[in-house]
Design an enzyme around this catalytic site. Structure first.
Site, mmCIF file in Angstrom:
data_model
loop_
_atom_site.group_PDB
_atom_site.id
_atom_site.type_symbol
_atom_site.label_atom_id
_atom_site.label_comp_id
_atom_site.label_asym_id
_atom_site.label_seq_id
_atom_site.Cartn_x
_atom_site.Cartn_y
_atom_site.Cartn_z
ATOM 1 N N ASP A 116 -2.892 -10.259 -2.684
ATOM 2 C CA ASP A 116 -3.467 -9.831 -1.400
ATOM 3 C C ASP A 116 -4.940 -9.458 -1.629
ATOM 4 O OD1 ASP A 116 -2.451 -8.554 1.473
ATOM 5 O OD2 ASP A 116 -4.109 -7.398 0.611
ATOM 6 N N HIS A 163 0.808 -1.233 0.000
ATOM 7 C CA HIS A 163 0.000 0.000 0.000
ATOM 8 C C HIS A 163 0.836 1.275 0.000
ATOM 9 C CE1 HIS A 163 -3.814 -2.013 0.339
ATOM 10 N NE2 HIS A 163 -3.466 -2.629 1.456
ATOM 11 N N HIS A 198 -6.459 -6.874 -0.695
ATOM 12 C CA HIS A 198 -6.577 -5.441 -1.006
ATOM 13 C C HIS A 198 -5.735 -5.080 -2.228
ATOM 14 C CE1 HIS A 198 -7.098 -5.913 3.425
ATOM 15 N NE2 HIS A 198 -8.120 -5.095 3.218
ATOM 16 N N ASP A 216 -5.075 -12.672 3.379
ATOM 17 C CA ASP A 216 -6.332 -12.059 3.835
ATOM 18 C C ASP A 216 -7.496 -12.332 2.882
ATOM 19 O OD1 ASP A 216 -4.987 -10.381 2.069
ATOM 20 O OD2 ASP A 216 -5.098 -8.598 3.346
HETATM 21 C C1 SP5 Z 1 -1.360 -5.111 3.731
HETATM 22 C C2 SP5 Z 1 -2.818 -5.070 4.045
HETATM 23 O O1 SP5 Z 1 -3.506 -6.089 3.958
HETATM 24 N N1 SP5 Z 1 -3.324 -3.912 4.487
HETATM 25 C C3 SP5 Z 1 -4.716 -3.796 4.745
HETATM 26 C C4 SP5 Z 1 -5.105 -2.454 5.196
HETATM 27 C C5 SP5 Z 1 -6.591 -2.392 5.390
HETATM 28 N N2 SP5 Z 1 -6.977 -1.228 6.104
HETATM 29 C C6 SP5 Z 1 -8.379 -0.962 6.058
HETATM 30 C C7 SP5 Z 1 -9.191 -1.888 6.879
HETATM 31 C C8 SP5 Z 1 -8.896 -1.660 8.328
HETATM 32 C C9 SP5 Z 1 -9.661 -2.593 9.202
HETATM 33 N N3 SP5 Z 1 -9.103 -2.564 10.511
HETATM 34 C C10 SP5 Z 1 -9.777 -3.392 11.446
HETATM 35 C C11 SP5 Z 1 -8.948 -3.560 12.670
HETATM 36 C C12 SP5 Z 1 -9.644 -4.513 13.622
HETATM 37 N N4 SP5 Z 1 -9.015 -4.508 14.897
HETATM 38 ZN ZN ZN Z 2 -4.506 -6.915 2.416
#
Ligand code: SP5
Ligand code: ZN
Length: 335
Positions: free
Chosen positions: A190, A154, A192, A279
């Site tokens: 990934d 990212h 994302h 993920d």
């Molecule tokens: C490298 C990667 O997979 N980065 C992903 C970044 C996603 N960020 C947005 C979603 C955030 C959700 N956070 C939830 C935390 C729960 N404790």
């Molecule tokens: Zn990701």
């Protein structure tokens, strides 16, 4: 498959991130690193290739910022992790401001990428892991795994985001080019979209960026990863985005993977770099695909079937209890 990491990668430990309007536990935890090492074994240590390969991708001012941000945060009388709250919209003035909050905003795309005390050492160690694994591949290994953490896809040349500080895949790609491997494909699987990697190579026709990810109409990072983003200038056609809907399982994923692999073949790459995130797993706590462990082996097998020297770089994957097994299943695709 041989794998490489640096103990400093365990030391990046932000406490929390902003999510849905409130604080929540930081999902990209050190436990991820421990879980992968637990399953895969200790592996081999990263060697230190220095700052130059990092500066071949990242802006010097951004790197200086990463190194000093936490100290400046403390000097401003703050506790906890350095975190921004003002993000200048693209096109705002390129002001070089001293205020820590202004600096963070200028170099960040979100509020889920805090800088903790040991963030720089961990990110630096992860980049060196990628460079060391690359060295193994260029030295004749069919494939090698860089157990990177924090992840990298990212962050762009001059910004952090999405738990990422240094773009390990991009750093490895540029290092390979410096060693004479010019045609490279980066396959990002990934959950994302790898917006940072895409940004870095958007105008570069030598490096193909192909990504399969959750549709950015519904998922982070929203502003990149749409199917009509295909590269620009000399890079026109060397970016391929394959967004898929939430709920995607192997029956939908596999055809997209074949499309991406066809593009990799068509590019005539001499080296493949895979940004691997676990993920896409059905039980991932922050994502919405439905892949299961066996799918990762099938995925690895299809990618290995390209017959290209391959560097696998770790990205996301937040179901910590299943992470080691999912990574091992994927790497098992190389036999
Ligand atoms: C490298 C990667 O997979 N980065 C992903 C970044 C996603 N960020 C947005 C979603 C955030 C959700 N956070 C939830 C935390 C729960 N404790
Ligand atoms: Zn990701």
């Amino acid at each position: 498959m041989r794998h490489f990491s640096d103990p400093a990668q365990a030391r990046h430990a932000p406490a929390r991130e902003l999510h849905n309007g409130d604080w929540t536990a930081f999902a990209e935890s050190p436990a991820r690193f421990a879980a992968m090492l637990d399953t895969l074994g200790p592996g081999e240590p990263a060697r230190d290739f220095g700052l130059d390969p990092i500066l071949a991708v990242h802006d010097p001012a951004y790197v200086a910022f990463l190194r000093e941000a936490h100290r400046l945060w403390r000097a401003a009388g703050r506790e906890g992790d350095a975190m921004g709250y003002v993000f200048p919209v693209v096109g705002r003035r390129a002001l070089d401001l001293d205020r820590i909050d202004a600096k963070i905003g200028a170099f960040a795309m979100d509020a889920s990428t805090p800088i903790a005390e040991h963030t720089w050492e961990a990110a630096y160690g992860g980049a060196q892991s990628a460079l060391t694994a690359l060295d193994a591949v260029l030295g004749g290994e069919t494939a090698a795994f860089a157990l990177c953490r924090p992840p990298g896809h990212h962050c762009g040349a001059d910004y952090m985001g999405g738990y990422c500080y240094l773009n390990n895949a991009a750093i490895a790609a540029r290092a390979a080019q410096a060693r004479g491997v010019s045609r490279i494909a980066i396959l990002d699987v990934d959950y994302h979209h790898g917006n940072g990697t895409q940004d870095i190579f958007y105008g570069d026709g030598e490096v193909l960026f192909a990504s399969i990810h959750a549709d950015p109409k519904t998922d982070y990072p929203f502003y990149w990863g749409h199917a009509d983003e295909r590269g620009a200038g000399a890079g026109e056609g060397a970016t391929l985005n394959l967004p898929l809907p939430q709920g995607t399982d192997w029956s939908t994923y596999a055809p997209a993977l074949d499309t991406a692999l066809e593009a990799v073949r068509g590019h005539g790459a001499d080296l493949l770099i895979v940004s691997y995130g676990a993920d896409t797993f059905a039980r991932d706590p922050i994502s919405h695909f439905s892949l299961v462990r066996e799918d990762y082996t099938a995925m690895g097998q299809r990618i290995a079937g390209l017959g290209l020297p391959t560097l696998v770089v770790m990205e996301g994957g937040y179901a910590v209890d299943a992470l080691g097994a999912n990574v091992a299943a994927f790497l098992g695709g190389w036999g």
